[in-house]
Design a protein around this motif. Structure first.
Motif, PDB file in Angstrom:
ATOM      1  N   PHE A  35       0.863  -1.294   0.164  1.00 14.55           N
ATOM      2  CA  PHE A  35      -0.037  -0.134   0.003  1.00 14.55           C
ATOM      3  C   PHE A  35       0.900   1.244  -0.017  1.00 14.55           C
ATOM      4  O   PHE A  35       2.060   1.308   0.713  1.00 14.55           O
ATOM      5  N   PHE A  36       0.546   2.300  -0.851  1.00 14.39           N
ATOM      6  CA  PHE A  36       1.190   3.442  -0.786  1.00 14.39           C
ATOM      7  C   PHE A  36       1.480   4.091   0.633  1.00 14.39           C
ATOM      8  O   PHE A  36       0.625   4.177   1.423  1.00 14.39           O
ATOM      9  N   PRO A  37       2.815   4.316   1.020  1.00 15.72           N
ATOM     10  CA  PRO A  37       3.075   4.708   2.250  1.00 15.72           C
ATOM     11  C   PRO A  37       2.177   5.957   2.919  1.00 15.72           C
ATOM     12  O   PRO A  37       1.849   5.909   3.893  1.00 15.72           O
ATOM     13  N   ALA A  38       1.932   6.847   2.045  1.00 14.11           N
ATOM     14  CA  ALA A  38       1.057   7.983   2.553  1.00 14.11           C
ATOM     15  C   ALA A  38      -0.269   7.552   2.917  1.00 14.11           C
ATOM     16  O   ALA A  38      -0.817   8.193   3.744  1.00 14.11           O
ATOM     17  N   LEU A  39      -0.848   6.568   2.349  1.00 14.41           N
ATOM     18  CA  LEU A  39      -2.307   6.111   2.701  1.00 14.41           C
ATOM     19  C   LEU A  39      -1.975   5.249   4.036  1.00 14.41           C
ATOM     20  O   LEU A  39      -2.811   5.236   4.882  1.00 14.41           O
ATOM     21  N   ARG A  40      -0.931   4.334   4.102  1.00  8.93           N
ATOM     22  CA  ARG A  40      -0.804   3.728   5.189  1.00  8.93           C
ATOM     23  C   ARG A  40      -0.567   4.751   6.470  1.00  8.93           C
ATOM     24  O   ARG A  40      -1.292   4.605   7.606  1.00  8.93           O
ATOM     25  N   ASP A  41       0.280   5.567   6.182  1.00 11.76           N
ATOM     26  CA  ASP A  41       0.570   6.524   7.455  1.00 11.76           C
ATOM     27  C   ASP A  41      -0.598   7.415   7.776  1.00 11.76           C
ATOM     28  O   ASP A  41      -0.959   7.801   9.043  1.00 11.76           O
ATOM     29  N   ALA A  42      -1.502   7.792   6.782  1.00 11.84           N
ATOM     30  CA  ALA A  42      -2.761   8.377   7.283  1.00 11.84           C
ATOM     31  C   ALA A  42      -3.777   7.605   8.206  1.00 11.84           C
ATOM     32  O   ALA A  42      -4.498   8.237   8.883  1.00 11.84           O
ATOM     33  N   LEU A  43      -3.746   6.389   7.874  1.00  8.77           N
ATOM     34  CA  LEU A  43      -4.559   5.442   8.700  1.00  8.77           C
ATOM     35  C   LEU A  43      -3.878   4.916  10.039  1.00  8.77           C
ATOM     36  O   LEU A  43      -4.582   4.096  10.460  1.00  8.77           O
ATOM     37  N   THR A  44      -2.619   5.608  10.332  1.00  9.98           N
ATOM     38  CA  THR A  44      -1.754   4.918  11.520  1.00  9.98           C
ATOM     39  C   THR A  44      -1.939   6.348  12.545  1.00  9.98           C
ATOM     40  O   THR A  44      -1.280   7.569  11.989  1.00  9.98           O
ATOM     41  N   TRP A  45      -2.189   6.060  13.622  1.00 13.11           N
ATOM     42  CA  TRP A  45      -2.010   7.123  14.635  1.00 13.11           C
ATOM     43  C   TRP A  45      -2.251   6.656  16.196  1.00 13.11           C
ATOM     44  O   TRP A  45      -2.918   5.399  16.096  1.00 13.11           O
ATOM     45  N   ARG A  46      -2.068   7.331  17.068  1.00 13.63           N
ATOM     46  CA  ARG A  46      -2.357   7.077  18.474  1.00 13.63           C
ATOM     47  C   ARG A  46      -3.358   7.922  18.995  1.00 13.63           C
ATOM     48  O   ARG A  46      -3.498   9.065  18.575  1.00 13.63           O
ATOM     49  N   VAL A  47      -4.187   7.650  19.821  1.00 13.08           N
ATOM     50  CA  VAL A  47      -5.050   8.488  20.531  1.00 13.08           C
ATOM     51  C   VAL A  47      -4.356   8.964  21.863  1.00 13.08           C
ATOM     52  O   VAL A  47      -3.973   8.160  22.642  1.00 13.08           O
ATOM     53  N   LYS A  48      -4.298  10.223  21.928  1.00 12.35           N
ATOM     54  CA  LYS A  48      -3.606  10.730  23.451  1.00 12.35           C
ATOM     55  C   LYS A  48      -4.604  11.665  23.627  1.00 12.35           C
ATOM     56  O   LYS A  48      -4.872  13.062  23.319  1.00 12.35           O
ATOM     57  N   GLU A  49      -5.002  11.716  25.125  1.00 14.00           N
ATOM     58  CA  GLU A  49      -5.884  12.611  25.816  1.00 14.00           C
ATOM     59  C   GLU A  49      -7.153  12.897  25.017  1.00 14.00           C
ATOM     60  O   GLU A  49      -7.566  13.928  24.922  1.00 14.00           O
ATOM     61  N   GLY A  50      -7.631  11.684  24.542  1.00  7.79           N
ATOM     62  CA  GLY A  50      -9.022  12.003  23.675  1.00  7.79           C
ATOM     63  C   GLY A  50      -8.798  12.710  21.967  1.00  7.79           C
ATOM     64  O   GLY A  50      -9.956  13.109  21.575  1.00  7.79           O
ATOM     65  N   GLN A  51      -7.540  13.007  21.751  1.00 10.14           N
ATOM     66  CA  GLN A  51      -7.212  13.652  20.477  1.00 10.14           C
ATOM     67  C   GLN A  51      -6.559  12.612  19.718  1.00 10.14           C
ATOM     68  O   GLN A  51      -5.879  11.859  20.177  1.00 10.14           O
ATOM     69  N   ILE A  52      -6.450  12.953  18.424  1.00  6.23           N
ATOM     70  CA  ILE A  52      -5.634  12.294  17.365  1.00  6.23           C
ATOM     71  C   ILE A  52      -4.134  12.669  17.079  1.00  6.23           C
ATOM     72  O   ILE A  52      -4.050  14.110  17.274  1.00  6.23           O
TER      73      ILE A  52
END
Length: 484
Positions: free
Chosen positions: A168-185
């Protein structure tokens, strides 16, 4: 509400749910007919059937037991969309491979997003796999409404070695990868919340035959578009110059509006004095909205406030609309051989600010995610894995339905490149490549995306209906700030 067939000739088992409330009935009818046009011949396409056979053979050779959840039944929910058609056409092969029964539930665009929020926020287990985008997932992930997918991707008993997530294109993988911190992205490293299924950038596409007939050039800015629309209306009052979404929903912001606004220097949110603030009442935003609202008044259909992508696509296909600013694949789908617009639609970058040398194009990533409340997570993961596999993506692409594949391997595949370069698609490939160089996520990652963007869509309607631009934007910014 009872299930209704998904149009004549739809794929086996594919059904569209009745929309929520009477306001969406007309749109649902349009959506069912529009999508049926795309799906009608899917099961008799020889290329598609060949792809299915390859998928089955490759999957059987994998090191994963595809029948480990045999007998399970899952529900897959999605927008009424040709991307859904591409997967639904291949469902018989998945069911043959796994012994898992998949029931699709499809809804018109804004009705689907409302239903998605209700289903997941009430922690209903009735949907197992859902279609989503990056932005809606921002609102869903912090409440633990989506199932993180890292564990499934990294489990050799559940994910085949041939799946190749890094394809999968890296930009697309990155866009769907994150952590939730104190209720925010917090974007960047973190958990995987969805798998890319398809994506799009925003372009201007137009009926070449209509513009050529009246000697009109392709406009590059909103003021140029306004002038072109006036000339076109003077030549033929029966043609609507421009198709754009206008419904009171964030989907009408994420295509034309946000892409053009970015070229004016508009920010939905920005850091000011160390705090996140909205930029929708900035001088740049006022300049953009003055030009954009004037363009809508001069160019769009009287039905603008009720128009979603179904109306835009049907209009350009029939020739009732001369130009559109929306997702690039819509022009491609209407150029397919045998359609009324085949070979008549050409492509250009989206409009830009008059004082800017560069256009901007938002991206949207259609993705498959898992409902955290699903009671059939193993079967749901096998479906997500199969539906986003290399062969299913490629087969969907060369059937003319799942264009803009998120997999790099599709874009190097000779079969897809030869198909997309056919004369009826005009300059689709070249324009895609040129626009994609500047395409990027135009929104700021944050929880509360839908609420703020829905408010922007409502404000846009008010301005088009005559409300003062500066005052309306001040009220909009105040509303958004009060909810932050």
């Amino acid at each position: 509400m009872p299930l209704r067939p998904f149009g004549r000739g739809g794929a086996r088992g594919l059904r569209a749910k009745e929309p929520i409330g009477g306001n969406h009935v007309k749109e649902a009818r349009a959506g069912r007919g529009h999508s049926a046009n795309f799906a009608g011949k899917a099961l008799i396409c020889s290329t598609l059937l060949a792809g299915l056979a390859i998928t089955f053979a490759q999957a059987k050779a994998d090191d994963v037991n595809w029948r480990q959840f045999e007998g399970a039944s899952i529900v897959w929910a999605y927008d009424i969309h040709p991307y859904a058609d591409a997967v639904a056409a291949q469902l018989p092969e998945f069911e043959k491979l796994t012994g898992i029964k998949v029931t699709p539930e499809l809804y018109p665009d804004d009705a689907y997003w409302n239903k998605l929020t209700i289903q997941l926020s009430t922690k209903s287990p009735s949907w197992d796999v859902v279609g989503t985008g990056i932005q809606p997932a921002w609102d869903l992930a912090p409440g633990k409404l989506l199932e993180p997918l890292d564990g499934y991707l990294n489990d050799p008993k559940l994910t085949a070695a041939s799946y190749d997530y890094k394809d999968f294109f890296p930009a697309l993988r990155d866009a769907l990868t994150w952590r939730v911190k104190e209720g925010q992205i917090e974007p960047g490293s973190g958990q995987v919340w969805a798998i890319p299924h398809g994506f799009e950038n925003i372009q201007l596409f137009y009926r070449k035959d209509i513009l050529d007939k009246f000697g009109l050039k392709v406009p590059t800015t909103p003021p140029e578009m306004s002038a072109t629309c006036e000339k076109l209306k003077a030549s033929d009052r029966a043609i609507t110059p421009l198709g754009v979404r206008g419904v009171r929903f964030w989907s009408s912001i994420h295509t034309a509006a946000i892409s053009i606004a970015k070229s004016y220097g508009v920010h939905d949110f920005l850091l000011k004095d160390g705090k996140l603030q909205t930029g929708l009442d900035s001088p740049e935003s006022i300049a953009f909205h003055n030009d954009y609202v004037d363009m809508i008044r001069k160019c769009a259909a009287p039905s603008f406030a009720n128009d979603n992508w179904y109306q835009v696509v049907d209009g350009i296909n029939s020739g009732r609309i001369a130009m559109a600013i929306d997702s690039n694949m819509f022009g491609f789908w209407n150029d397919v051989a045998g359609k009324p617009a085949s070979g008549k639609i050409a492509f250009a970058p989206p409009l830009r600010a008059p004082n800017s040398n560069n256009f901007e194009s938002n991206i949207w990533v259609w993705s498959l995610a898992m409902n955290a409340a699903s009671q059939k997570k193993g079967a749901a993961w096998l479906f997500i894995q199969w539906a986003t596999s290399k062969q299913v993506e490629l087969t969907g692409a060369i059937s003319g339905k799942l264009v803009n594949s998120p997999r790099a391997s599709t874009w190097t595949d000779k079969a897809w490149l030869e198909y997309a370069a056919k004369p009826e698609f005009n300059n689709f490939v070249d324009t895609f490549k040129a626009v994609q160089e500047r395409a990027a996520l135009a929104f700021t990652p944050r929880v509360g995306f839908a609420e703020a963007m829905n408010a922007w869509a409502v404000a846009m309607q008010k301005m088009v209906n005559g409300a003062d631009v500066k005052a309306t934007l001040a009220d909009l910014a105040s509303e958004i700030r009060s909810s932050m």
